[in-house]
Motif scaffolding. Structure first.
Motif: not given
Length: 329
Positions: A145, A172, A174-175, A178, A181, A199, A238, A241
């Motif tokens: 991240h 990337y 997922a949390q 957007r 990412n 994840t 996202a 998630h």
């Protein structure tokens, strides 16, 4: 200038992923936390043994756990377990070279190598020393991240593109937002780096998203990702998630014993959320069963809604704007 179409083409459906897996492509979720991490509730759902079983039942070809600065999960499961690749999330507060804390995942090391990595990260606090060690020992590693910044630290956004140049793969998450990412993917494309979706689950939601690549071994799999020969599989946006993780934390909170909570000093790292969670945990044993259920239900509804996501996006709006200007400069 980056091509948005190329970036979007990296994300495929589970139906397309199934076709590729029939041709031998492999999948993995390379950023997952167990109860060995300081910010994961001490519940059975997050125990390494339970998560390993879940990962295999979901068809993950390579399983790895990346707890925060600890390898306890492998002491519990065994270092030579089939289909299990040692991993760790390393925290490096490199003020001189970066200016803020950076998180990175490293994989496929042995116990002695981890001790060397830990020494470099904690004593030298030099991210480039850690990277040099990983490269010289042919150990896979990922920039986690890139646009996440530790609460309370002043981020040096301009340092991120320079760091990307030194990583084979960019995450990337997922949390994460957007937009963040997307900017991570832009930098990965700009500097010819691989991209992997993970994840970063702290609640046992392993494999909800995954990266597809070919490879008969984890090293081959990772090498193909670093060369851009991979796809990202994410069915839900996202924000869902993020909401699922909050909901999972609520579920775990109401399932663990008060004494365990107080003994471990569990923390999510989000001050306000921690205070609410701790208050709930402290009061739960004194509540009637009916009130306890009502509180849990309300907490789940709030967590699964868009409200926490909206508030999070609102708090990061100015930061996202600064990142966009830097990326497009």
């Amino acid at each position: 200038m980056f091509q948005t179409s190329e970036i979007k083409d990296k994300i495929i459906s589970s139906e397309r992923a199934a076709e590729l897996m029939e041709d031998g492509w492999c999948k993995a979720d390379m950023h997952v936390h167990t109860c060995c991490s300081h910010d994961v509730p001490p519940a059975w759902q997050s125990h390494p043994a339970r998560l390993f079983e879940k990962a295999k039942s979901m068809g993950l070809d390579y399983v790895t756990f990346t707890d925060h600065d600890t390898i306890k999960a492998y002491d519990m499961l065994g270092w030579n377990r089939e289909d299990l690749t040692p991993g760790v999330e390393i925290s490096i507060k490199d003020i001189e070279n970066v200016g803020h804390t950076v998180h990175m995942n490293a994989f496929a090391f042995d116990r002695e190598q981890y001790q060397e990595i830990e020494l470099l990260a904690k004593k030298e606090k030099n991210i480039y020393s850690v990277i040099d060690y990983l490269k010289s020992n042919d150990l896979p590693y990922i920039y986690n991240h890139p646009f996440w910044f530790k609460f309370g630290e002043k981020p040096n956004i301009l340092a991120v593109p320079e760091l990307v140049k030194h990583f084979p793969v960019v995450e990337y998450n997922a949390q994460d937002l957007r937009q963040k990412n997307f900017f991570s993917m832009v930098l990965a494309q700009r500097y010819n780096k691989g991209i992997a979706i993970n994840t970063d689950s702290h609640t046992g939601n392993i494999g909800k998203v995954y990266t597809l690549a070919q490879g008969d071994t984890f090293h081959e799999y990772f090498s193909n990702i670093s060369k851009g020969r991979s796809y990202l599989v994410m069915e839900e946006p996202a924000w869902k998630h993020f909401a699922a993780e909050l909901g999972g934390l609520i579920e775990l909170l109401f399932s663990i014993d008060k004494g365990i909570w107080e003994e471990t000093g569990f923390s999510t790292g989000i001050g306000a959320f921690d205070r609410v969670m701790s208050a709930l945990a402290r009061d739960m044993p004194d509540r009637s069963n009916k009130l306890n259920k009502a509180t849990a239900s309300l907490a789940r509804q709030v967590a699964s809604s868009r409200l926490p996501v909206f508030l999070h996006m609102l708090s990061k709006k100015s930061q996202v704007t600064r990142i966009e200007r830097m990326v497009n400069a």
